[in-house]
Scaffold this active site. Sequence first.
Site, PDB file in Angstrom:
ATOM      1  N   LYS A 175       1.102  -3.623   4.767  1.00 29.29           N
ATOM      2  CA  LYS A 175       1.199  -4.255   3.443  1.00 29.29           C
ATOM      3  C   LYS A 175       1.599  -3.195   2.416  1.00 29.29           C
ATOM      4  CE  LYS A 175      -1.259  -5.184  -0.561  1.00 29.29           C
ATOM      5  NZ  LYS A 175      -0.104  -5.073  -1.357  1.00 29.29           N
ATOM      6  N   GLY A 228      -4.261   5.030  -2.248  1.00 28.82           N
ATOM      7  CA  GLY A 228      -4.189   4.368  -3.553  1.00 28.82           C
ATOM      8  C   GLY A 228      -5.300   4.886  -4.441  1.00 28.82           C
ATOM      9  N   SER A 229      -5.719   4.048  -5.377  1.00 29.19           N
ATOM     10  CA  SER A 229      -6.693   4.520  -6.368  1.00 29.19           C
ATOM     11  C   SER A 229      -8.085   4.641  -5.759  1.00 29.19           C
ATOM     12  CB  SER A 229      -6.745   3.543  -7.542  1.00 29.19           C
ATOM     13  OG  SER A 229      -7.407   2.371  -7.138  1.00 29.19           O
ATOM     14  N   GLY A 233      -9.967   2.176  -3.195  1.00 32.26           N
ATOM     15  CA  GLY A 233     -10.425   2.829  -1.964  1.00 32.26           C
ATOM     16  C   GLY A 233     -11.902   2.564  -1.712  1.00 32.26           C
ATOM     17  N   GLU A 250      -7.079   7.837   1.234  1.00 35.76           N
ATOM     18  CA  GLU A 250      -6.420   8.931   0.521  1.00 35.76           C
ATOM     19  C   GLU A 250      -6.317   8.482  -0.930  1.00 35.76           C
ATOM     20  OE1 GLU A 250      -5.520  12.209  -0.150  1.00 35.76           O
ATOM     21  OE2 GLU A 250      -5.562  11.869   2.010  1.00 35.76           O
ATOM     22  N   CYS A 284      -0.389  11.893  -6.329  1.00 39.69           N
ATOM     23  CA  CYS A 284      -1.819  12.235  -6.208  1.00 39.69           C
ATOM     24  C   CYS A 284      -1.973  13.731  -6.323  1.00 39.69           C
ATOM     25  CB  CYS A 284      -2.442  11.807  -4.894  1.00 39.69           C
ATOM     26  SG  CYS A 284      -1.638  10.533  -4.017  1.00 39.69           S
ATOM     27  N   GLU A 385      -8.256  10.759 -13.647  1.00 38.50           N
ATOM     28  CA  GLU A 385      -6.862  10.758 -13.199  1.00 38.50           C
ATOM     29  C   GLU A 385      -6.039   9.849 -14.105  1.00 38.50           C
ATOM     30  OE1 GLU A 385      -5.744   8.914  -9.397  1.00 38.50           O
ATOM     31  OE2 GLU A 385      -4.663  10.761  -8.949  1.00 38.50           O
TER      32      GLU A 385
HETATM   33  C1  UN1 Z   1       1.244  12.020  -3.230  1.00 31.72           C
HETATM   34  O1  UN1 Z   1       1.034  12.812  -4.129  1.00 31.72           O
HETATM   35  O2  UN1 Z   1       0.906  10.849  -3.360  1.00 31.72           O
HETATM   36  O3  UN1 Z   1       2.966  17.222  -1.613  1.00 31.72           O
HETATM   37  C2  UN1 Z   1       1.929  12.435  -1.991  1.00 31.72           C
HETATM   38  C3  UN1 Z   1       3.578  16.356  -2.221  1.00 31.72           C
HETATM   39  C4  UN1 Z   1       4.349  15.314  -1.441  1.00 31.72           C
HETATM   40  C5  UN1 Z   1       3.464  14.180  -1.072  1.00 31.72           C
HETATM   41  C6  UN1 Z   1       2.638  13.706  -2.213  1.00 31.72           C
HETATM   42  N1  UN1 Z   1       4.925  15.912  -0.270  1.00 31.72           N
HETATM   43  O4  UN1 Z   1       3.568  16.308  -3.434  1.00 31.72           O
END
Ligand code: UN1
Length: 494
Positions: A175, A228-229, A233, A250, A284, A385
């Site tokens: 999804k 996601g957030s 999560g 994550e 992220c 964040e």
């Molecule tokens: C993310 O930040 O959601 O290291 C993934 C990085 C990328 C992957 C980021 N290769 O910023």
Amino acid sequence: MPKTFKNFINGKWKSASTGETFDNINPADSGQVLGRFQKSGKKDVDEAVAAAANARKSWRSMPAPRRGDILFRAAEMLVKDKESLAREMTREMGKIIKETRGDVQEAIDMAYYTAGEGRRLLGETVPAELPNKFCMSVRMPVGLVAAITPWNFPIAIPSWKLIPALVAGNTVVFKPASDTPVSAYNFVRLLEKAGLPPGVLNFVTGSGTEVGVPLMDHPEVDLVSFTGSTDTGSQVAQHCARQMKRFSLEMGGKNAIIVMDDANLDSALEGVIWGAFGTTGQRCTACSRVIVHRKVLKKFTDALLKRAQSLKVGDGLDSKIEMGPLINESQRQKVLKYCKIGVDEGARLLTGGDVCKTRATRKGFFFQPTLFADVSPGMRIAQEEIFGPVLAIIACNSLEHAVEIVNDSRYGLSSAIYTQDVNHAFKAIETLDTGITYVNSSTIGAEIQLPFGGTKGTGNGHREAGTAALEIFTEWKSVYVDYSGKLQKAQIDN
Ligand code: UN1
């Protein structure tokens, strides 16, 4: 009329049972509808899960090298289609074309690297404590995987989940985020063409409540892999815990770069700008705090300000543009809200802080590159964040002080230090409480052959990418073969 895209279930492209669709729009020009996607519901989820459950037996019994062959083919197809995939991704997600090429490249790297696991999937052989006995551990698939992915890395992050899950012999229901379904569709279509048998990978679009929830609650789903957030999560964790499912999360980050007084400041400047404003701050791993040694604070802040104000904001398909729009209006409102919070908290707004108002940016969800100085570590803009182009500048007196500030966070994804002193570098590696630490580089730019993930509120202890991904997507089986021809009792006969 925009094209209508369908779900992919049991090897067939089909419309959702609801008969409804949703629009996918261009965040750089919100009037532009790029496609219509299926607004699926529980019935579609049930059908996709049934297909994946049905395909489980034959897929797990296909030799792993053969599964790897299909994924190698997918890697080759990604190479061939890289430019068109990147362009479509910029159109639906907004990040600049250089970055969407990088996004596709990350999936290429992942596919080549992980397809090779088809010929490894390493276990251990260890000595047995009894004679005429053999011991080993082998990796088995977990079963049926639900992959729920975000919009900021529309192909890269799905590749982190789908490719290791598939090579390990799991079947998948995928999804994607509703803001970036075209890239997800392109990726699934390519995997289909690479030769995945029907039912092995299924694709269902729609909202978190109407698709995500029934998917993770479905009793046939063995594992939920979510990016996601942190709020969502934590919902995923609660849903999965009820049925004792395996889940990997994550989630958020509040990543920081330390700039020491002995740093190469030119290089630190480039790293901080790239970390804070790359992907419009929507990674992220984005750098949202820079912790600068007081001795270089004024000089570094002046340089940051000059560079932030010169950033070219606009449509990411234009190769001169350095920063694209935010993903949608609600994210833009959230970023705006945080800028107001920063001002109310007493931080000093150096530049930005508002939506873009130029002619070129009027039609999209653009936001100004924003810098706050005089930020204290406890302020909300230094703790929460924001997921936008907002950087908080915080002063520090020493390395120890800087590390304390970095670690004073509910998150622990990525951190970085700029220093020319090897002792500082290694002390930082040792003491920064994050899953990733960079020395003399930004907080972003993780390579796929290493574990990716974070400590504390960023995750639940799992890592993606590298061989670490196999820890999520496989179960260990320990095997004991006794060829003595008689009953031998471990712990008793020796
Ligand atoms: C993310 O930040 O959601 O290291 C993934 C990085 C990328 C992957 C980021 N290769 O910023």
